[in-house]
Scaffold this motif. Structure first.
Motif, PDB file in Angstrom:
ATOM      1  N   LEU A   1       1.745   1.192  -1.617  1.00 60.04           N
ATOM      2  CA  LEU A   1       1.378  -0.202  -1.389  1.00 60.04           C
ATOM      3  C   LEU A   1       1.468  -0.457   0.111  1.00 60.04           C
ATOM      4  O   LEU A   1       2.540  -0.304   0.702  1.00 60.04           O
ATOM      5  N   PRO A   2       0.377  -0.838   0.756  1.00 57.96           N
ATOM      6  CA  PRO A   2       0.425  -1.048   2.205  1.00 57.96           C
ATOM      7  C   PRO A   2       1.211  -2.297   2.568  1.00 57.96           C
ATOM      8  O   PRO A   2       1.507  -3.138   1.719  1.00 57.96           O
ATOM      9  N   MET A   3       1.553  -2.412   3.849  1.00 53.60           N
ATOM     10  CA  MET A   3       2.211  -3.636   4.314  1.00 53.60           C
ATOM     11  C   MET A   3       1.335  -4.837   3.972  1.00 53.60           C
ATOM     12  O   MET A   3       0.121  -4.804   4.169  1.00 53.60           O
ATOM     13  N   HIS A   4       1.973  -5.883   3.494  1.00 54.69           N
ATOM     14  CA  HIS A   4       1.202  -7.079   3.168  1.00 54.69           C
ATOM     15  C   HIS A   4       0.938  -7.890   4.434  1.00 54.69           C
ATOM     16  O   HIS A   4       1.584  -7.679   5.476  1.00 54.69           O
ATOM     17  N   PRO A   5      -0.001  -8.841   4.378  1.00 55.98           N
ATOM     18  CA  PRO A   5      -0.399  -9.547   5.598  1.00 55.98           C
ATOM     19  C   PRO A   5       0.467 -10.748   5.969  1.00 55.98           C
ATOM     20  O   PRO A   5       0.145 -11.457   6.927  1.00 55.98           O
ATOM     21  N   PHE A   6       1.564 -10.973   5.208  1.00 56.09           N
ATOM     22  CA  PHE A   6       2.369 -12.165   5.463  1.00 56.09           C
ATOM     23  C   PHE A   6       3.636 -11.810   6.240  1.00 56.09           C
ATOM     24  O   PHE A   6       3.879 -10.653   6.567  1.00 56.09           O
TER      25      PHE A   6
END
Length: 416
Positions: free
Chosen positions: A401-406
């Motif tokens: 799961l990639p880093m989320h944008p928040f």
């Protein structure tokens, strides 16, 4: 009427996520007009249940109202002489709450009324004689069973001696005999999981209290996992996570803030306590008035709260209402804790299986390597602060799961 399954609650046959507000002092400290205002506000915020102490809360804030459940003689309660007017007034408040659609969770015996508990030594009006339990419980049934409440046999209690345990067992046995269709649970003290077997067998659902102690922030999920292991097969709820703006227990400097209570809620629900969650606001549970004193030197030594007129506007209440909304939106009613999804153990990230995937609470912005192929999964990321949403669909084979944008904590929903 509510029913209990092995994992959650049902209302009229449909899943019911218990979202309660803590208003222990309602029957003694709130005017009829303020009660209406309070109910309207909490209804707007999405709450569907209220937790109330039937008897006066021992650490309630001072009030000019005078509602006494028993005759007072020389500064102590005469537990054999019940005051009908007190119970009539409490029933009136309950009737109004039911009109607004609230379920009621009513505490029968807070620990200060029972000998050999941690709080009994602080209560100047004396503990209840064992022989008075029957008449008191009969009055409880007469007054409240018509509202189909959850009966909470104990309040903030520990079980230190056989005498102490016998009080709660007697009350539970008597009340269940009178009101067999109601649900039963206990409210136990913070950071504690022991429930006597003779009492536990009377319970339909289980509550625990991660509480207000700042020394171990893992309590919301550690206690949930421990309770699941010790008492399997019953719905579980964190009935007292840290209250918003409550001072740290033990007189320590600091207060619990909005981000703390949100973290505690999601950690609880995704770690086995998925049947519901309880919100609390310092200043509401004790119904504090501006300019009055507060018992910061007794019990757990909490700092003086803000008055209820300010506390009712704390933003965390909306966050808890949003949580209940997300539970319903994504059908998160049968969550099963499952940390095996993560390739590397990370206690701060909480993971639960859902009916068609996974739900994760991720408190910070990091990539997460999993133990499965994510190809074919849809990822919905909910920023729990802004409520912005980001959606990603995995079309290629990957386990990360990639880093989320928040920037802060998020809820991640993985669906196939």
């Amino acid at each position: 009427m509510l029913k209990a399954t092995k994992t959650n609650l049902l209302k009229d046959g449909k899943p019911f996520f218990y979202l309660a507000d803590t208003c222990w002092s309602a029957f003694t400290n709130i005017t009829d007009e303020d009660w209406i205002y309070y109910l309207r506000k909490r209804k707007e915020q999405g709450f569907n249940a209220l937790q109330i102490n039937i008897l006066p809360q021992w650490d309630a804030s001072p009030t000019s109202l005078r509602y006494d459940p028993f005759l007072e003689v020389d500064g102590k309660w005469d537990y054999f002489h019940l005051n009908d007017a007190y119970f009539d007034h409490a029933a009136k408040l309950c009737a109004v709450a039911k009109e607004y659609g609230f379920e009621l969770a009513l505490v029968v015996l807070w620990c200060n009324y029972v000998p050999d508990t941690w709080a009994s030594k602080f209560y100047a009006k004396g503990t209840m004689p064992f022989e008075a339990i029957e008449s008191y419980v009969d009055k409880v049934h007469e007054t409240f069973t018509k509202f189909d409440p959850i009966y909470v046999i104990s309040g903030d209690t520990d079980f230190n001696t056989p005498l102490c345990e016998s009080y709660y067992v007697e009350a539970a046995n008597r009340l269940r005999q009178l009101a067999p269709d109601c649900l039963y649970t206990t409210h136990i003290k913070g950071r504690y999981t022991y429930i006597p077997k003779e009492l536990e067998q009377n319970l339909d659902l289980l509550w625990y209290q991660s509480g207000h102690n700042h020394n171990d922030l893992a309590m919301p999920y550690k206690l949930a996992l421990e309770m699941m292991e010790k008492y399997p097969g019953k719905p579980l709820i964190n009935s007292e996570p840290c209250y918003e703006e409550m001072g740290f227990s033990g007189g320590k400097s600091g207060r619990w803030h909005r981000e703390d209570i949100v973290r505690a809620a999601w950690e609880s629900v995704l770690s086995g306590a998925g049947a519901g969650i309880t919100y609390g606001a310092a200043g509401i549970y004790s119904w504090h008035l501006a300019g009055t004193t507060f018992g910061s030197s007794i019990g757990e030594g909490f700092a003086t709260p803000k008055p209820w007129q300010e506390a009712i506007h704390f933003q965390g209440a909306w966050d808890y209402g949003y949580m209940a909304y997300l539970i319903g939106l994504y059908d998160l009613y049968d969550l099963v804790p499952d940390e095996t999804l993560l390739a590397k153990e990370n206690e701060r990230v909480r993971v639960a299986k859902t009916s068609n995937g996974y739900a994760l609470y991720v408190p910070y912005n990091i990539a997460l390597k999993t133990t499965i192929s994510l190809k074919g999964y849809k990822e919905t990321i909910v920023d729990l602060e802004t409520r912005y949403i980001s959606i990603n669909e995995f079309t290629e084979d990957t386990d990360t799961l990639p880093m989320h944008p928040f920037h802060r904590d998020v809820l991640v929903i993985l669906e196939r």
